[in-house]
Design a protein around this motif. Structure first.
Motif, PDB file in Angstrom:
ATOM      1  N   LEU A 482       0.834  -1.189   0.000  1.00  8.63           N
ATOM      2  CA  LEU A 482       0.000   0.000   0.000  1.00  8.63           C
ATOM      3  C   LEU A 482       0.874   1.246   0.000  1.00  8.63           C
ATOM      4  O   LEU A 482       1.989   1.249   0.524  1.00  8.63           O
ATOM      5  CB  LEU A 482      -0.900   0.037   1.240  1.00  8.63           C
ATOM      6  CG  LEU A 482      -1.787  -1.189   1.499  1.00  8.63           C
ATOM      7  CD1 LEU A 482      -2.608  -0.977   2.775  1.00  8.63           C
ATOM      8  CD2 LEU A 482      -2.701  -1.468   0.315  1.00  8.63           C
ATOM      9  N   VAL A 483       0.347   2.301  -0.583  1.00  9.64           N
ATOM     10  CA  VAL A 483       0.943   3.632  -0.487  1.00  9.64           C
ATOM     11  C   VAL A 483      -0.046   4.477   0.294  1.00  9.64           C
ATOM     12  O   VAL A 483      -1.241   4.495  -0.015  1.00  9.64           O
ATOM     13  CB  VAL A 483       1.204   4.244  -1.874  1.00  9.64           C
ATOM     14  CG1 VAL A 483       1.809   5.633  -1.732  1.00  9.64           C
ATOM     15  CG2 VAL A 483       2.120   3.346  -2.695  1.00  9.64           C
ATOM     16  N   ALA A 484       0.434   5.158   1.319  1.00  7.65           N
ATOM     17  CA  ALA A 484      -0.476   5.925   2.172  1.00  7.65           C
ATOM     18  C   ALA A 484       0.124   7.282   2.505  1.00  7.65           C
ATOM     19  O   ALA A 484       1.346   7.464   2.490  1.00  7.65           O
ATOM     20  CB  ALA A 484      -0.766   5.146   3.457  1.00  7.65           C
ATOM     21  N   GLU A 485      -0.750   8.215   2.815  1.00  8.01           N
ATOM     22  CA  GLU A 485      -0.345   9.561   3.220  1.00  8.01           C
ATOM     23  C   GLU A 485      -0.628   9.728   4.703  1.00  8.01           C
ATOM     24  O   GLU A 485      -1.734   9.448   5.179  1.00  8.01           O
ATOM     25  CB  GLU A 485      -1.103  10.608   2.415  1.00  8.01           C
ATOM     26  CG  GLU A 485      -0.755  10.601   0.924  1.00  8.01           C
ATOM     27  CD  GLU A 485      -1.540  11.645   0.135  1.00  8.01           C
ATOM     28  OE1 GLU A 485      -2.517  12.202   0.719  1.00  8.01           O
ATOM     29  OE2 GLU A 485      -1.201  11.886  -1.039  1.00  8.01           O
ATOM     30  N   VAL A 486       0.377  10.167   5.436  1.00 10.03           N
ATOM     31  CA  VAL A 486       0.237  10.359   6.870  1.00 10.03           C
ATOM     32  C   VAL A 486      -0.761  11.474   7.142  1.00 10.03           C
ATOM     33  O   VAL A 486      -0.700  12.545   6.524  1.00 10.03           O
ATOM     34  CB  VAL A 486       1.598  10.700   7.512  1.00 10.03           C
ATOM     35  CG1 VAL A 486       1.438  10.958   9.000  1.00 10.03           C
ATOM     36  CG2 VAL A 486       2.584   9.565   7.273  1.00 10.03           C
ATOM     37  N   LEU A 487      -1.700  11.233   8.051  1.00 15.09           N
ATOM     38  CA  LEU A 487      -2.656  12.260   8.416  1.00 15.09           C
ATOM     39  C   LEU A 487      -1.968  13.336   9.239  1.00 15.09           C
ATOM     40  O   LEU A 487      -1.060  13.056  10.027  1.00 15.09           O
ATOM     41  CB  LEU A 487      -3.814  11.645   9.204  1.00 15.09           C
ATOM     42  CG  LEU A 487      -4.622  10.573   8.442  1.00 15.09           C
ATOM     43  CD1 LEU A 487      -5.729  10.027   9.322  1.00 15.09           C
ATOM     44  CD2 LEU A 487      -5.195  11.141   7.155  1.00 15.09           C
ATOM     45  N   ALA A 488      -2.391  14.570   9.097  1.00 12.33           N
ATOM     46  CA  ALA A 488      -1.723  15.694   9.760  1.00 12.33           C
ATOM     47  C   ALA A 488      -1.685  15.524  11.271  1.00 12.33           C
ATOM     48  O   ALA A 488      -0.746  15.945  11.932  1.00 12.33           O
ATOM     49  CB  ALA A 488      -2.430  17.007   9.400  1.00 12.33           C
ATOM     50  N   THR A 489      -2.677  14.863  11.812  1.00 11.03           N
ATOM     51  CA  THR A 489      -2.727  14.696  13.270  1.00 11.03           C
ATOM     52  C   THR A 489      -1.672  13.732  13.784  1.00 11.03           C
ATOM     53  O   THR A 489      -1.474  13.597  14.986  1.00 11.03           O
ATOM     54  CB  THR A 489      -4.114  14.168  13.692  1.00 11.03           C
ATOM     55  OG1 THR A 489      -4.402  12.973  12.949  1.00 11.03           O
ATOM     56  CG2 THR A 489      -5.185  15.206  13.421  1.00 11.03           C
ATOM     57  N   ALA A 490      -0.974  13.031  12.859  1.00 10.45           N
ATOM     58  CA  ALA A 490       0.008  12.045  13.289  1.00 10.45           C
ATOM     59  C   ALA A 490       1.280  12.676  13.818  1.00 10.45           C
ATOM     60  O   ALA A 490       2.099  12.033  14.440  1.00 10.45           O
ATOM     61  CB  ALA A 490       0.355  11.102  12.132  1.00 10.45           C
ATOM     62  N   VAL A 493       6.359  15.195   9.767  1.00 12.15           N
ATOM     63  CA  VAL A 493       6.590  16.254   8.795  1.00 12.15           C
ATOM     64  C   VAL A 493       6.106  15.750   7.450  1.00 12.15           C
ATOM     65  O   VAL A 493       6.547  14.707   6.974  1.00 12.15           O
ATOM     66  CB  VAL A 493       8.084  16.609   8.726  1.00 12.15           C
ATOM     67  CG1 VAL A 493       8.318  17.660   7.669  1.00 12.15           C
ATOM     68  CG2 VAL A 493       8.556  17.105  10.079  1.00 12.15           C
ATOM     69  N   VAL A 494       5.174  16.447   6.865  1.00  9.39           N
ATOM     70  CA  VAL A 494       4.571  16.020   5.614  1.00  9.39           C
ATOM     71  C   VAL A 494       4.765  17.107   4.576  1.00  9.39           C
ATOM     72  O   VAL A 494       4.351  18.260   4.762  1.00  9.39           O
ATOM     73  CB  VAL A 494       3.052  15.735   5.798  1.00  9.39           C
ATOM     74  CG1 VAL A 494       2.458  15.256   4.492  1.00  9.39           C
ATOM     75  CG2 VAL A 494       2.836  14.721   6.899  1.00  9.39           C
ATOM     76  N   ASP A 495       5.435  16.736   3.448  1.00  3.59           N
ATOM     77  CA  ASP A 495       5.691  17.701   2.383  1.00  3.59           C
ATOM     78  C   ASP A 495       6.352  18.956   2.900  1.00  3.59           C
ATOM     79  O   ASP A 495       6.037  20.076   2.467  1.00  3.59           O
ATOM     80  CB  ASP A 495       4.384  18.069   1.656  1.00  3.59           C
ATOM     81  CG  ASP A 495       3.926  16.948   0.743  1.00  3.59           C
ATOM     82  OD1 ASP A 495       4.783  16.166   0.291  1.00  3.59           O
ATOM     83  OD2 ASP A 495       2.722  16.855   0.498  1.00  3.59           O
ATOM     84  N   GLY A 496       7.230  18.815   3.883  1.00  7.31           N
ATOM     85  CA  GLY A 496       8.009  19.940   4.377  1.00  7.31           C
ATOM     86  C   GLY A 496       7.308  20.800   5.383  1.00  7.31           C
ATOM     87  O   GLY A 496       7.876  21.753   5.887  1.00  7.31           O
ATOM     88  N   ALA A 497       6.060  20.495   5.721  1.00  9.86           N
ATOM     89  CA  ALA A 497       5.326  21.324   6.669  1.00  9.86           C
ATOM     90  C   ALA A 497       4.957  20.510   7.882  1.00  9.86           C
ATOM     91  O   ALA A 497       4.525  19.371   7.776  1.00  9.86           O
ATOM     92  CB  ALA A 497       4.053  21.879   6.015  1.00  9.86           C
ATOM     93  N   CYS A 498       5.138  21.051   9.054  1.00  9.01           N
ATOM     94  CA  CYS A 498       4.705  20.352  10.245  1.00  9.01           C
ATOM     95  C   CYS A 498       3.199  20.503  10.384  1.00  9.01           C
ATOM     96  O   CYS A 498       2.610  21.386   9.761  1.00  9.01           O
ATOM     97  CB  CYS A 498       5.420  20.908  11.488  1.00  9.01           C
ATOM     98  SG  CYS A 498       4.840  22.548  11.978  1.00  9.01           S
TER      99      CYS A 498
END
Length: 505
Positions: A482-490, A493-498
Motif C-alpha cells: 500500500l501507499v499511504a499519506e500520513v494524516l496531519a494529526t500524526a 513532517v509532511v511535504d516539508g510542513a509540520c
C-alpha cells in the motif's frame, strides 16, 4: 587480557527459529562470548538451520558450506549446525556434511557455551541420534517442569543458578525471579515471543511434531516478563509465535488462556501492537475471535492455516473443514472487524488431488479476500504419513498447479489491496531511507505481519523514526503493498510542513 571468543549466529527459517537464536545469543553473551554480526568476523559460525521443506534444507546446507569456506581465510575456525535440521537428522547430517565441525540438538542448547568451546579447542562433541520428541515429555504439566528435555525459546535466567549481575548490554537482566535469557540480534521495533513449543496435531504432510515435540505452553508470567523486557529494549510490536497458538494453555488446564493473556500483553508499557500468528481454523472459538477483534492494541489479524479447502484433500491431510466452513469463519471475523487482516498458506498437488479439488480451492481463494497467500507444491517429507500415500501426482503436474494457483493468488491479493483504498490504517514505521536511495519511510499496518505479508510506503513524509505509530490514509497500491499519506494529526513532517504549519494555512 585475552581477546574474547567471538561467535556469529546465522538464522534460517521461521520466527520461532529467530527466538531460539536469541536465546542461544543470550546464553553465549552471559558466558562471555562476544556476538558479531558477520560469520567472517567470528571464531565460530553457528547456523540455525531449518528442516521444514526441501528448499529450506538446501538453504541450510548452503549456509553451512558458505561458512565453511571462511575457514583458513580469516578468523573463522569452526562451523556448527543447530536448529531443526540438526535436531531432525543428527548423526546423519554430521556424516553427510563433514564440513560442519559440530551438529548440536536442542538438548545441547543449555550447554551451548561448553559445546562451542569444546569444538573450538579441537574436541569432538558426538552428534545425537534423532528420536521422536513427542515421546520424551511427561503428560503432566507439573512433571514437565522438571523434565531434562530442552524446550528451545523457553530459556530463563533461573536455569543459570549463578547468572552474573553484570550481563553485557542488550542481554536480559538477571534481576527478578524469571527474567528471560535472551539477546536481541537485530535492532528494530518488532520482535517475536514464543507462546509454546511443539505440536499435538498429526497432519499427514508435516514432520515438525516429531522433531519439535509435543505441544508445551510457556507460563503466562514468563511470556509477560519477556514482553516487558522487550518493551524496555524499544520494541513496539510483539508477534506471538508457536506451531499452533490456538492450543495455548490446553496443557496448563485452560484452553482459553490466550484470551486472558492478550489484554495483559497489550497493557504492557511501551507496547503498541500485539499480533498473533499460526492459528488453526478447526480450533478457532468465538471468545478468541472476540478478543482478537475488540481488544485495543491487539491487531485484528488472522493467520489461519487452511492448507486447502477441498474436503477430500483435507481429510487425506488429516485436517478438518471445507470451503463453506472456512468462508463462514472469515465472515464471522469480518462481521466483528470489517478491516481485519487474513492470510493463509496452501499446498497444491497433494496425493490424490483432482482437478475438481483444485477448482474447489480456487472457489475458496476467490471468495476469501485474503490479504496474503503462500502457495507450496507438495513434496514428500521423510517420516510423514503422506510420503507413503498412493496417488502421487507427476512432478510436472504439481509444478503446473503451483504456477497456476500462485498466479491466481497474486491477482487476488492485489485486488484485496485495492479494496483498502481510502482506508485509514495505523502504520508502525520500520525503516526510513532516503527517498532518492530507497523506498523512503516504510512500515506495516495491522493486517501486515513482518516478512510474510505486504508493507506500507508512506508517501511524501519525513521525520518519522522507526518505532513510530502513525495514522495514514491509503491512496494507492503496488501489488500487495500500500501507499499511504500520513494524516496531519500524526505529528510527522509532511511535504516539508509540520502539522501546525499545515493547520495554519
Amino acid at each position: 587480557m585475552p581477546e574474547p571468543r567471538t561467535v556469529a549466529l546465522v538464522t534460517l527459517g521461521c520466527a520461532r527459529n529467530e527466538v531460539d537464536s536469541e536465546e542461544l545469543a543470550g546464553r553465549l553473551a552471559a558466558d562471555g562470548w562476544e556476538l558479531v554480526p558477520e560469520a567472517a568476523a567470528a571464531d565460530v559460525a553457528v547456523v540455525n538451520t531449518c528442516g521444514f521443506v526441501e528448499a529450506a534444507k538446501k538453504d541450510s546446507v548452503d549456509a553451512l558450506l558458505e561458512a565453511n569456506d571462511l575457514k583458513g581465510h580469516g578468523r573463522t575456525q569452526a562451523v556448527v549446525a543447530v536448529g531443526c535440521m540438526a535436531e531432525r537428522y543428527g548423526k546423519e547430517l554430521a556424516q553427510a556434511l563433514p564440513e560442519a565441525d559440530g551438529v548440536l540438538g536442542f538438548d545441547d542448547y543449555a550447554h551451548i557455551s561448553d559445546r562451542l568451546q569444546t569444538i573450538l579447542s579441537g574436541g569432538v562433541h558426538a552428534p545425537h541420534t534423532p528420536r521422536d520428541r513427542r515421546k520424551l515429555l511427561p503428560v503432566s504439566p507439573v512433571e514437565r517442569q522438571g523434565a531434562d528435555v530442552a524446550l528451545p525459546g523457553h530459556g530463563t535466567v533461573t536455569e543459570l543458578p549463578e547468572a552474573p549481575e553484570d550481563l553485557p548490554e542488550g542481554v536480559a537482566p538477571a534481576s527478578g525471579p524469571r527474567a528471560p535469557l535472551r539477546r536481541r540480534l537485530e535492532a528494530g521495533p518488532v520482535a517475536s515471543v514464543k507462546l509454546a513449543s511443539g505440536c499435538d496435531r498429526r497432519c499427514s504432510f508435516c514432520a515438525i511434531p516429531a522433531f519439535r515435540g509435543s505441544f508445551v505452553s510457556r507460563r503466562p508470567s514468563d511470556v509477560l516478563t519477556e514482553t516487558r523486557w522487550l518493551a524496555e529494549q524499544g520494541v513496539k510490536e510483539i508477534m506471538l509465535v508457536s506451531e499452533n497458538n490456538t492450543s495455548y494453555g490446553k496443557d496448563l488446564g485452560d484452553i482459553r488462556l490466550l484470551e486472558t493473556l492478550l489484554p495483559e500483553l497489550a497493557a504492557v508499557d511501551g507496547i503498541e501492537r500485539v499480533r498473533v500468528s499460526y492459528l488453526q481454523p478447526a480450533e478457532m472459538r468465538p471468545g478468541l475471535i472476540d478478543v482478537l477483534t475488540s481488544t485495543p492494541k491487539v491487531a485484528p489479524y488472522f493467520d489461519l492455516s487452511f492448507q486447502h479447502s477441498a474436503p477430500g484433500v483435507l481429510r487425506a491431510m488429516r485436517r478438518f473443514g471445507d470451503t463453506d466452513r472456512f468462508l463462514g469463519l472469515l465472515e464471522q471475523v469480518r462481521a466483528k472487524a470489517p478491516l481485519a487482516g487474513a492470510r493463509s498458506n496452501f499446498i497444491v498437488g497433494f496425493p490424490g488431488e483432482t482437478e475438481q479439488d483444485l477448482a474447489e480451492l480456487e472457489r475458496f481463494l476467490t471468495g476469501a479476500r485474503l490479504d496474503a497467500i503462500g502457495v507450496f507444491g507438495y513434496s514428500d517429507e521423510d517420516g510423514t504419513e503422506a510420503a507413503s500415500y498412493d496417488g502421487k501426482l507427476p512432478e510436472d503436474v504439481v509444478a503446473e498447479r503451483l504456477a497456476h494457483i500462485s498466479r491466481l493468488a497474486e491477482e487476488l491479493t492485489a485486488q484485496r489491496a485495492e479494496e483498502r483504498l481510502g482506508e485509514t490504517v495505523e502504520v508502525l514505521v520500520e525503516r526510513a531511507e532516503d527517498e532518492d536511495e530507497g523506498d523512503g519511510v516504510v512500515g506495516r499496518a495491522a493486517h501486515q505481519a513482518p516478512e510474510t505479508d505486504g508493507q506500507v510506503r508512506l508517501a511524501a513524509s519525513r521525520g518519522l523514526a522507526p518505532g513510530r505509530m502513525v495514522e495514514a490514509k491509503v491512496v494507492a497500491t503496488e501489488g500487495v503493498d500500500l501507499v499511504a499519506e500520513v494524516l496531519a494529526t500524526a505529528g510527522a513532517v509532511v511535504d516539508g510542513a509540520c502539522p501546525g504549519e499545515e493547520a495554519a494555512r
